[in-house]
Structure formats: structure tokens, C-alpha cells
Design an enzyme around this catalytic site. Structure first.
Site, PDB file in Angstrom:
ATOM      1  N   ASN A   9     -23.999  35.115  13.676  1.00 43.53           N
ATOM      2  CA  ASN A   9     -22.579  33.704  14.143  1.00 43.53           C
ATOM      3  C   ASN A   9     -22.928  33.527  15.237  1.00 43.53           C
ATOM      4  O   ASN A   9     -23.223  33.633  16.239  1.00 43.53           O
ATOM      5  CB  ASN A   9     -21.583  34.952  13.860  1.00 43.53           C
ATOM      6  CG  ASN A   9     -20.346  33.389  15.172  1.00 43.53           C
ATOM      7  OD1 ASN A   9     -20.243  32.507  14.734  1.00 43.53           O
ATOM      8  ND2 ASN A   9     -18.941  34.695  15.910  1.00 43.53           N
ATOM      9  N   TRP A  10     -23.240  31.764  14.983  1.00 45.29           N
ATOM     10  CA  TRP A  10     -24.146  31.480  15.840  1.00 45.29           C
ATOM     11  C   TRP A  10     -23.241  30.563  16.930  1.00 45.29           C
ATOM     12  O   TRP A  10     -23.502  29.407  17.893  1.00 45.29           O
ATOM     13  CB  TRP A  10     -25.278  30.343  15.365  1.00 45.29           C
ATOM     14  CG  TRP A  10     -26.213  30.659  14.823  1.00 45.29           C
ATOM     15  CD1 TRP A  10     -27.047  32.294  14.908  1.00 45.29           C
ATOM     16  CD2 TRP A  10     -27.527  30.361  13.848  1.00 45.29           C
ATOM     17  NE1 TRP A  10     -27.464  32.363  13.800  1.00 45.29           N
ATOM     18  CE2 TRP A  10     -28.138  31.075  13.058  1.00 45.29           C
ATOM     19  CE3 TRP A  10     -27.751  28.608  13.398  1.00 45.29           C
ATOM     20  CZ2 TRP A  10     -29.367  30.132  12.828  1.00 45.29           C
ATOM     21  CZ3 TRP A  10     -28.655  28.181  12.919  1.00 45.29           C
ATOM     22  CH2 TRP A  10     -29.382  29.385  12.480  1.00 45.29           C
ATOM     23  N   LYS A  11     -21.213  30.857  16.702  1.00 53.25           N
ATOM     24  CA  LYS A  11     -21.034  30.459  17.642  1.00 53.25           C
ATOM     25  C   LYS A  11     -20.742  28.540  18.147  1.00 53.25           C
ATOM     26  O   LYS A  11     -21.266  27.680  17.034  1.00 53.25           O
ATOM     27  CB  LYS A  11     -20.878  31.188  18.643  1.00 53.25           C
ATOM     28  CG  LYS A  11     -20.509  32.775  18.541  1.00 53.25           C
ATOM     29  CD  LYS A  11     -20.692  33.687  19.427  1.00 53.25           C
ATOM     30  CE  LYS A  11     -20.462  35.261  19.292  1.00 53.25           C
ATOM     31  NZ  LYS A  11     -19.883  36.134  20.538  1.00 53.25           N
ATOM     32  N   HIS A  95     -11.598  34.721  14.190  1.00 48.06           N
ATOM     33  CA  HIS A  95     -12.383  35.670  15.581  1.00 48.06           C
ATOM     34  C   HIS A  95     -11.818  35.281  16.714  1.00 48.06           C
ATOM     35  O   HIS A  95     -10.941  34.818  17.240  1.00 48.06           O
ATOM     36  CB  HIS A  95     -13.876  34.621  15.989  1.00 48.06           C
ATOM     37  CG  HIS A  95     -14.499  35.515  15.918  1.00 48.06           C
ATOM     38  ND1 HIS A  95     -14.442  35.694  17.707  1.00 48.06           N
ATOM     39  CD2 HIS A  95     -15.868  35.872  16.264  1.00 48.06           C
ATOM     40  CE1 HIS A  95     -15.970  36.595  18.259  1.00 48.06           C
ATOM     41  NE2 HIS A  95     -16.409  36.584  17.150  1.00 48.06           N
ATOM     42  N   GLU A  97     -12.868  34.373  19.120  1.00 47.51           N
ATOM     43  CA  GLU A  97     -12.983  34.287  20.532  1.00 47.51           C
ATOM     44  C   GLU A  97     -11.827  32.863  20.037  1.00 47.51           C
ATOM     45  O   GLU A  97     -11.309  32.525  21.530  1.00 47.51           O
ATOM     46  CB  GLU A  97     -13.942  33.413  20.415  1.00 47.51           C
ATOM     47  CG  GLU A  97     -14.696  34.351  21.429  1.00 47.51           C
ATOM     48  CD  GLU A  97     -16.598  34.870  21.040  1.00 47.51           C
ATOM     49  OE1 GLU A  97     -17.219  33.686  19.807  1.00 47.51           O
ATOM     50  OE2 GLU A  97     -17.033  35.642  21.133  1.00 47.51           O
ATOM     51  N   GLU A 168     -14.507  44.339  15.198  1.00 43.93           N
ATOM     52  CA  GLU A 168     -15.111  43.423  15.618  1.00 43.93           C
ATOM     53  C   GLU A 168     -13.991  44.078  17.724  1.00 43.93           C
ATOM     54  O   GLU A 168     -13.184  43.234  17.329  1.00 43.93           O
ATOM     55  CB  GLU A 168     -14.993  41.940  15.741  1.00 43.93           C
ATOM     56  CG  GLU A 168     -15.443  41.581  14.713  1.00 43.93           C
ATOM     57  CD  GLU A 168     -17.058  40.840  15.320  1.00 43.93           C
ATOM     58  OE1 GLU A 168     -17.621  40.228  15.001  1.00 43.93           O
ATOM     59  OE2 GLU A 168     -15.660  39.707  15.987  1.00 43.93           O
ATOM     60  N   SER A 215     -22.016  43.541  18.999  1.00 40.34           N
ATOM     61  CA  SER A 215     -23.243  44.127  20.574  1.00 40.34           C
ATOM     62  C   SER A 215     -24.416  44.626  19.069  1.00 40.34           C
ATOM     63  O   SER A 215     -25.309  45.884  19.866  1.00 40.34           O
ATOM     64  CB  SER A 215     -22.638  44.462  21.495  1.00 40.34           C
ATOM     65  OG  SER A 215     -21.938  43.636  22.689  1.00 40.34           O
ATOM     66  N   GLY A 236     -23.298  38.463  16.275  1.00 36.10           N
ATOM     67  CA  GLY A 236     -23.570  37.413  17.569  1.00 36.10           C
ATOM     68  C   GLY A 236     -24.822  36.891  18.300  1.00 36.10           C
ATOM     69  O   GLY A 236     -25.563  36.450  17.681  1.00 36.10           O
ATOM     70  N   GLY A 237     -25.096  37.173  19.491  1.00 31.89           N
ATOM     71  CA  GLY A 237     -26.254  36.508  20.243  1.00 31.89           C
ATOM     72  C   GLY A 237     -27.184  37.091  19.366  1.00 31.89           C
ATOM     73  O   GLY A 237     -28.167  36.314  19.815  1.00 31.89           O
TER      74      GLY A 237
HETATM   75  C1  PEP Z   1     -19.296  37.534  17.550  1.00 33.80           C
HETATM   76  O1  PEP Z   1     -18.976  37.295  18.192  1.00 33.80           O
HETATM   77  O2  PEP Z   1     -18.896  37.596  16.794  1.00 33.80           O
HETATM   78  C2  PEP Z   1     -19.900  38.989  17.380  1.00 33.80           C
HETATM   79  C3  PEP Z   1     -20.299  40.430  16.667  1.00 33.80           C
HETATM   80  O3  PEP Z   1     -21.074  38.685  19.221  1.00 33.80           O
HETATM   81  P1  PEP Z   1     -22.367  39.727  19.585  1.00 33.80           P
HETATM   82  O4  PEP Z   1     -22.911  40.198  18.490  1.00 33.80           O
HETATM   83  O5  PEP Z   1     -22.608  38.879  20.559  1.00 33.80           O
HETATM   84  O6  PEP Z   1     -21.500  40.766  20.044  1.00 33.80           O
END
Ligand code: PEP
Length: 252
Positions: A9-11, A95, A97, A168, A215, A236-237
Site C-alpha cells: 500500500n503506497w498510500k 483502510h 486512514e 490492521e 509495521s 505500508g512503509g
Molecule cells: C497500512 O497502512 O496498511 C500499513 C500496514 O502501514 P505500515 O506497514 O506502514 O504500518
């Protein structure tokens, strides 16, 4: 469903040029990759171009959001059939966010879920997860069950309709601190039991995958790879670096 899946997920973290650059790096890195299914979810503006870049390789395309109507006066929205036309095979729904910043609620998520199921070949990735506060009060189980019922309740899946549920925990997203693996395993069990209540054992086995997000990095991925009931990861990150994401995909 048996094969594991890892979803990037590149957001809204990259410019359009950076998105295409990363897509090219991913394409090269994953050349000849086999094993888990790997999906990339760039921003909506880049879907078509990223689709062209990864075409013919092992990477699949996913979107980060969708609207529930197919066509009409809905300024700014994108329909499930448009995503399909753009080459998407997956779409993230609800999601946290979007729930936080766009005030999406589970009624909306339910409509999006239904609409996506109506488009053959497009698989919804439905996000659920508790807040840190809810966790402290031991309400986590109830929160998850409630979210699942609101998002997925009252729907019968046809034989070939696939669904991914992403667990999540909201406090773990982007924090650099993943949940303890045993806790993830426990939450996945609660989700599976709930889904079985709603859809029956056979449908859950054949049509659902339950994945973890929050994470994940190449350093902690090993702790999550052999957990019972964890069918993959939403990243994500750590998916913004082709080498790092490749290590994660390789590990599952
Ligand atoms: C996400 O936003 O779905 C996510 C898992 O982000 P991160 O891996 O950065 O916690």
C-alpha cells in the site's frame, strides 16, 4: 485459499514520477518471482501507467479505494468497473486512514464491498482493526466482530468470489511497532470464527484469506510467516523500498 499474498500500500507517499520509478524497480526486482501472490496498490492517478509497467510479470495491480456506484453524478469518485478497466485485480476497502480522515464508516464500507463483489475478477481487501483505547478495555474481540458484521453481513458469496480481510490494529499502522505475533494469531482466530458464523466453514476455507497489516518490515516478517491463520501481509512503509519489500515477499 492456500496461497499467501503480500500487498503493498503506497498510500499518497510518492509523487507521480516517483511512483513510476518505484514500479519499474519492483518490476525488475520481482522478475521471475514465484511463491506468494504480490500486489501493488499505487495512487489512483498512477494505476494505468503502473499497470503497463508491471504487465506480463508476477506483480498484480490493486487500488487503494473505490466508490459503490457504477456510474453517475458522484464527483471525484471511481467505480469498481473503472478499476477493472484500469487493470486492477484488487482494491483496499475501509483502510483506517480513510475512516479517520474521510469519515468513512462501515455502512459505506459495506456498500463498497457489495459493489466490488459485483465486478468479476476484482477482489476486495476489507480492513478491520481496533484502536489502542479499545484494546485496553478488552473490547478488541467485540470491535472486530462488529466491524466484520457491519462490513460483510447479509451477503452470500458465490462460488468464485474471493475476499481478503486485513486485520490492521490501528495503533500499529505506521508506528514502527508491530503487534506481538501471538496477539495477531489470536485476532486472526477471532476473525475466522466470526466469518465462519457468517458464511460457514466451507466458504471461509475456499473464499477468504485473512492477512495482517501494521509495521511489517524485513526485520520482523519472519515472526509472522508461520503463524496459524495468517494468510499474508499488507505492507505500508516498508513497501516503498523495492529491496525491502522483496525481502518481505520472499519471506512469506
Ligand atoms: C497500512 O497502512 O496498511 C500499513 C500496514 O502501514 P505500515 O506497514 O506502514 O504500518
Amino acid at each position: 485459499m492456500n496461497n499467501k499474498i503480500v500487498i503493498a500500500n503506497w498510500k499518497m507517499k510518492l509523487s507521480l514520477a516517483e511512483t513510476l520509478e518505484l514500479a519499474k524497480k519492483m518490476k525488475n526486482k520481482f522478475k521471475g518471482f514465484s511463491g506468494s501472490e504480490v500486489v501493488i496498490c499505487p495512487n489512483s492517478l498512477s494505476l494505468i501507467e503502473v499497470g503497463k509497467i508491471i504487465k506480463g510479470g508476477p506483480l498484480k495491480l490493486g487500488a487503494q479505494n473505490v466508490f459503490w456506484e457504477d456510474r453517475g453524478a458522484y464527483t471525484g469518485e471511481i467505480s469498481p468497473s473503472m478499476l477493472k478497466e484500469a487493470g486492477c485485480e484488487y482494491v483496499i476497502i475501509g483502510h483506517s486512514e480513510r475512516r479517520k480522515y474521510l469519515l468513512e464508516n462501515y455502512e459505506m464500507i459495506h456498500q463498497e464491498f457489495k459493489a466490488v463483489l459485483g465486478v468479476e475478477g476484482l477482489t476486495p481487501i476489507v480492513c478491520v482493526g481496533e484502536e489502542a483505547e479499545e484494546r485496553k478495555t478488552d473490547r478488541r474481540d467485540f470491535v472486530l466482530v462488529d466491524q466484520l458484521q457491519q462490513a460483510l453481513g447479509g451477503i452470500n458469496l458465490l462460488g468464485d468470489q474471493r475476499v481478503i480481510v486485513a486485520y490492521e490494529p490501528i495503533w500499529a499502522i505506521g508506528s514502527g511497532v508491530a503487534i506481538e505475533p501471538e496477539e495477531a494469531e489470536y485476532a486472526h482466530k477471532i476473525i475466522k470464527i466470526s466469518l465462519r458464523d457468517m458464511f460457514g466453514m466451507k466458504v471461509v476455507k475456499n473464499n477468504f484469506r485473512i492477512i495482517y497489516g501494521g509495521s511489517i518490515s524485513s526485520k520482523n516478517v519472519k515472526e509472522f510467516t508461520n503463524l496459524e491463520g495468517v494468510d499474508g501481509l499488507l505492507v505500508g512503509g516498508a513497501s516503498l523500498d523495492a529491496g525491502e519489500f522483496y525481502k518481505i515477499a520472499k519471506a512469506i
